[in-house]
Write a protein that holds these residues in place. Sequence first.
Motif, mmCIF file in Angstrom:
data_model
loop_
_atom_site.group_PDB
_atom_site.id
_atom_site.type_symbol
_atom_site.label_atom_id
_atom_site.label_comp_id
_atom_site.label_asym_id
_atom_site.label_seq_id
_atom_site.Cartn_x
_atom_site.Cartn_y
_atom_site.Cartn_z
ATOM 1 N N THR A 1 -1.865 11.673 1.664
ATOM 2 C CA THR A 1 -1.978 12.802 2.599
ATOM 3 C C THR A 1 -2.114 14.123 1.845
ATOM 4 O OG1 THR A 1 0.438 12.766 2.822
ATOM 5 C CG2 THR A 1 -0.844 11.692 4.557
ATOM 6 N N LEU A 2 -1.369 14.286 0.761
ATOM 7 C CA LEU A 2 -1.544 15.484 -0.064
ATOM 8 C C LEU A 2 -2.938 15.503 -0.681
ATOM 9 C CD1 LEU A 2 -0.562 18.033 -1.490
ATOM 10 C CD2 LEU A 2 0.474 16.567 -3.248
ATOM 11 N N HIS A 3 -3.419 14.337 -1.056
ATOM 12 C CA HIS A 3 -4.775 14.231 -1.626
ATOM 13 C C HIS A 3 -5.824 14.735 -0.634
ATOM 14 C CE1 HIS A 3 -8.165 12.619 -3.857
ATOM 15 N NE2 HIS A 3 -8.532 11.913 -2.812
ATOM 16 N N TYR A 4 -5.670 14.402 0.650
ATOM 17 C CA TYR A 4 -6.604 14.910 1.663
ATOM 18 C C TYR A 4 -6.675 16.433 1.606
ATOM 19 C CZ TYR A 4 -6.217 10.307 4.015
ATOM 20 O OH TYR A 4 -6.224 8.976 4.332
ATOM 21 N N ILE A 5 -5.503 17.064 1.546
ATOM 22 C CA ILE A 5 -5.445 18.526 1.539
ATOM 23 C C ILE A 5 -6.083 19.098 0.288
ATOM 24 C CG2 ILE A 5 -3.927 20.535 1.552
ATOM 25 C CD1 ILE A 5 -3.996 19.077 4.177
ATOM 26 N N LEU A 6 -5.782 18.522 -0.859
ATOM 27 C CA LEU A 6 -6.347 19.026 -2.109
ATOM 28 C C LEU A 6 -7.867 18.916 -2.107
ATOM 29 C CD1 LEU A 6 -3.778 17.567 -4.681
ATOM 30 C CD2 LEU A 6 -3.937 19.916 -3.818
ATOM 31 N N ARG A 7 -8.383 17.825 -1.559
ATOM 32 C CA ARG A 7 -9.843 17.692 -1.435
ATOM 33 C C ARG A 7 -10.418 18.830 -0.605
ATOM 34 N NH1 ARG A 7 -11.522 11.524 0.057
ATOM 35 N NH2 ARG A 7 -11.555 12.505 2.105
ATOM 36 N N LYS A 8 -9.798 19.071 0.546
ATOM 37 C CA LYS A 8 -10.304 20.105 1.450
ATOM 38 C C LYS A 8 -10.240 21.490 0.810
ATOM 39 C CE LYS A 8 -11.011 17.154 4.796
ATOM 40 N NZ LYS A 8 -12.387 16.702 5.105
#
Length: 294
Positions: A76-83
Amino acid sequence: MKNDQASSTAYTVLQGILHVAQASPYSYLVEDEVVELGQQILQGTEEGRKRLKQLATPMFTWSVKFRERLVLPGITLHYILRKRHVEAISQQAIEEDSVTQVVMLGAGFDTLSWRFHKRYPHVNFIEIDHPATQKAKVAGLNPGGASNMHFLSVDFAHQTLQHELSHFAGFEPERKTLFICEGVMMYLPEQAVHVLFKSIRALTGAGSLFLFSTLEPRNSQRNTIPSLLYYHLKLIGEPIAWSIDSERMADFIQQHDCELKSLAGRDALLERFVKDDRKLHLHSGEYFTLCEYK
């Protein structure tokens, strides 16, 4: 994904982003506008409303922790970092590199174009996605008649990017364009990747920018994605089809007469966006490439 249903992945990613915003020490990474638009999109469909209700339950927070421990640490943190990375690159391209058109391929429920089309009225934004997913998104946004925000439905199983975009009235090939392909390339066979590079050149030519993410090879030390996830993706009919060592990327894109401008993997994204230095249990393997057509 069934042809008449919006992408389950699109729902899951947006649900994960909203979870980080409301129940994570990294909520500062998610702007209020992203939360509001995400909730608005989910309110537009029955499946989305179900996902919103799940977010409000303590059981959901527990299930996220369990899934991340079992399948993919820190997803879930990875999703944010991508965005956040895509947003930073897009903002720089517009404000410093004279980009006046942004095309998002496989946009899902991402809110970047919708937020930016108001901030940058001189820039033309186009989102391209599967008809069912795009229909669900538009139902939530209710876009109206924004002159610089366009939605193009394409089913790549039967249509090609070059043909559909070149015949789309909202596309302006003379503009300097940034193409974005987040979380998609790893599912394409290598031949389709080459076709995509060629299509972008045919559409807008030299000076075009292309930002995309893909994976380090499964046996790479820079890839810590558990085998269980690979098996799961294969089981649901979405197997990983293409990966490439980041050290080989410059040579790969040179085949298409492209110049490498930047690479960014897990460590670079953490260093840029995460404020604290706590030891994170966050997988690595996906990385972003930004290149320019010469």
